[in-house]
Design an enzyme around this catalytic site. Structure first.
Site, mmCIF file in Angstrom:
data_model
loop_
_atom_site.group_PDB
_atom_site.id
_atom_site.type_symbol
_atom_site.label_atom_id
_atom_site.label_comp_id
_atom_site.label_asym_id
_atom_site.label_seq_id
_atom_site.Cartn_x
_atom_site.Cartn_y
_atom_site.Cartn_z
ATOM 1 N N ARG A 291 0.851 -1.178 0.000
ATOM 2 C CA ARG A 291 0.000 0.000 0.000
ATOM 3 C C ARG A 291 0.893 1.236 0.000
ATOM 4 N NH1 ARG A 291 -4.867 -1.381 -1.926
ATOM 5 N NH2 ARG A 291 -5.931 -2.965 -0.664
ATOM 6 N N ALA B 30 -10.026 -8.325 -1.359
ATOM 7 C CA ALA B 30 -10.940 -7.182 -1.407
ATOM 8 C C ALA B 30 -10.815 -6.473 -2.737
ATOM 9 C CB ALA B 30 -10.636 -6.214 -0.260
ATOM 10 N N GLU C 178 -13.695 -11.074 -6.340
ATOM 11 C CA GLU C 178 -12.430 -10.730 -5.696
ATOM 12 C C GLU C 178 -11.802 -11.944 -5.011
ATOM 13 O OE1 GLU C 178 -10.689 -8.087 -5.947
ATOM 14 O OE2 GLU C 178 -12.169 -6.862 -7.007
ATOM 15 N N GLU D 109 -8.054 -12.895 -6.216
ATOM 16 C CA GLU D 109 -6.914 -12.677 -5.321
ATOM 17 C C GLU D 109 -6.497 -13.920 -4.545
ATOM 18 O OE1 GLU D 109 -7.409 -9.251 -2.857
ATOM 19 O OE2 GLU D 109 -7.476 -7.885 -4.565
ATOM 20 N N GLU E 185 -0.935 -6.023 -7.364
ATOM 21 C CA GLU E 185 -1.396 -7.403 -7.283
ATOM 22 C C GLU E 185 -0.385 -8.391 -7.863
ATOM 23 O OE1 GLU E 185 -5.219 -7.349 -9.136
ATOM 24 O OE2 GLU E 185 -6.250 -6.779 -7.279
#
Length: 223
Positions: free
Chosen positions: A69, A81, A98, A102, A150
């Site tokens: 992040r 998420a 999601e 993920e 990602e």
């Protein structure tokens, strides 16, 4: 004594200004008049909202991702998420997508765990956190391309009890992870897992969000 609850309340917006526009969020400023009559100004970020998934297996483990992040310069432990940015997609379908994108998982049992505002003093983001059980492997959806953060994201399984310990130790700080893990632990220990809201339960915050978006768009277009 009446339990205090969140309630809808929209104060008058006298003027709305867009100070900056980004790919996901805009930075805006509103002149507001409350019921008492004095005017003041507030700046905040718009946001499309998001969903997150606490995927719990039969061993009491949770599927987590480790995602960089940039604003906080950390790689955070988070539940799978994503944004509510697909036109016409239901909240549940977004969560299911999601989880597959993920964590490469699907689930047979979906329930609403908790709804939160992440930073209501400065951003309109709301998140619905689901509980997913009855897990099995799933392919990534057709057309999904892993890119940006990602592409550097790791996936692991973490014991829920240990995850809660790390939250209280200050080692896990994502708001969706903290809220989701603590709500899940509370529901599990109190025997509430099967009494959680259904996956299609109403989400009033999103109705309020949609009305506010329509109001802003009208003001921006001068209608």
């Amino acid at each position: 004594m009446t339990m205090p609850l969140d309630r809808p309340e929209a104060w008058q917006i006298d003027e709305h200004r867009v100070l900056g526009t980004g790919r996901v969020c805009s930075f805006v400023e509103d002149d507001i008049t409350p019921p008492s009559g004095e005017q003041f100004t507030r700046q905040y970020l718009t946001h499309p909202g998001a969903v997150a998934v606490m995927a719990l297996d039969e061993q009491g483990r949770v599927a987590v991702v480790h995602q960089y992040r940039h604003p906080v310069a950390m790689k955070l432990v988070e539940p799978p998420a994503g944004l509510l940015d697909a036109e016409g997609e239901s909240f549940l379908l977004a969560a299911q997508r999601e989880l597959a994108e993920e964590a490469l998982l699907k689930a047979d049992d979906w329930r609403v765990l908790v709804d939160i505002f992440t930073t209501p003093g400065g951003c309109e983001e709301s998140i619905r956190i689901y509980l997913a059980r009855g897990l099995s492997a799933a392919p990534r959806p057709d057309g999904f391309v892993v890119e940006d953060e990602e592409a550097h994201m790791d996936i692991s399984w973490v014991d829920l009890d240990e995850l809660v310990d790390e939250i209280f130790a200050g080692h896990v700080q994502s708001p969706s992870m903290v809220s989701g893990a603590l709500a899940l632990q509370t529901a599990r220990l109190s025997g509430r897992l099967d009494a959680l809201r259904p996956a299609d339960a109403p989400w009033p915050a999103r109705d309020i969000w949609a009305a506010r978006v329509a109001e802003r768009r009208a003001m921006e277009s001068g209608e």
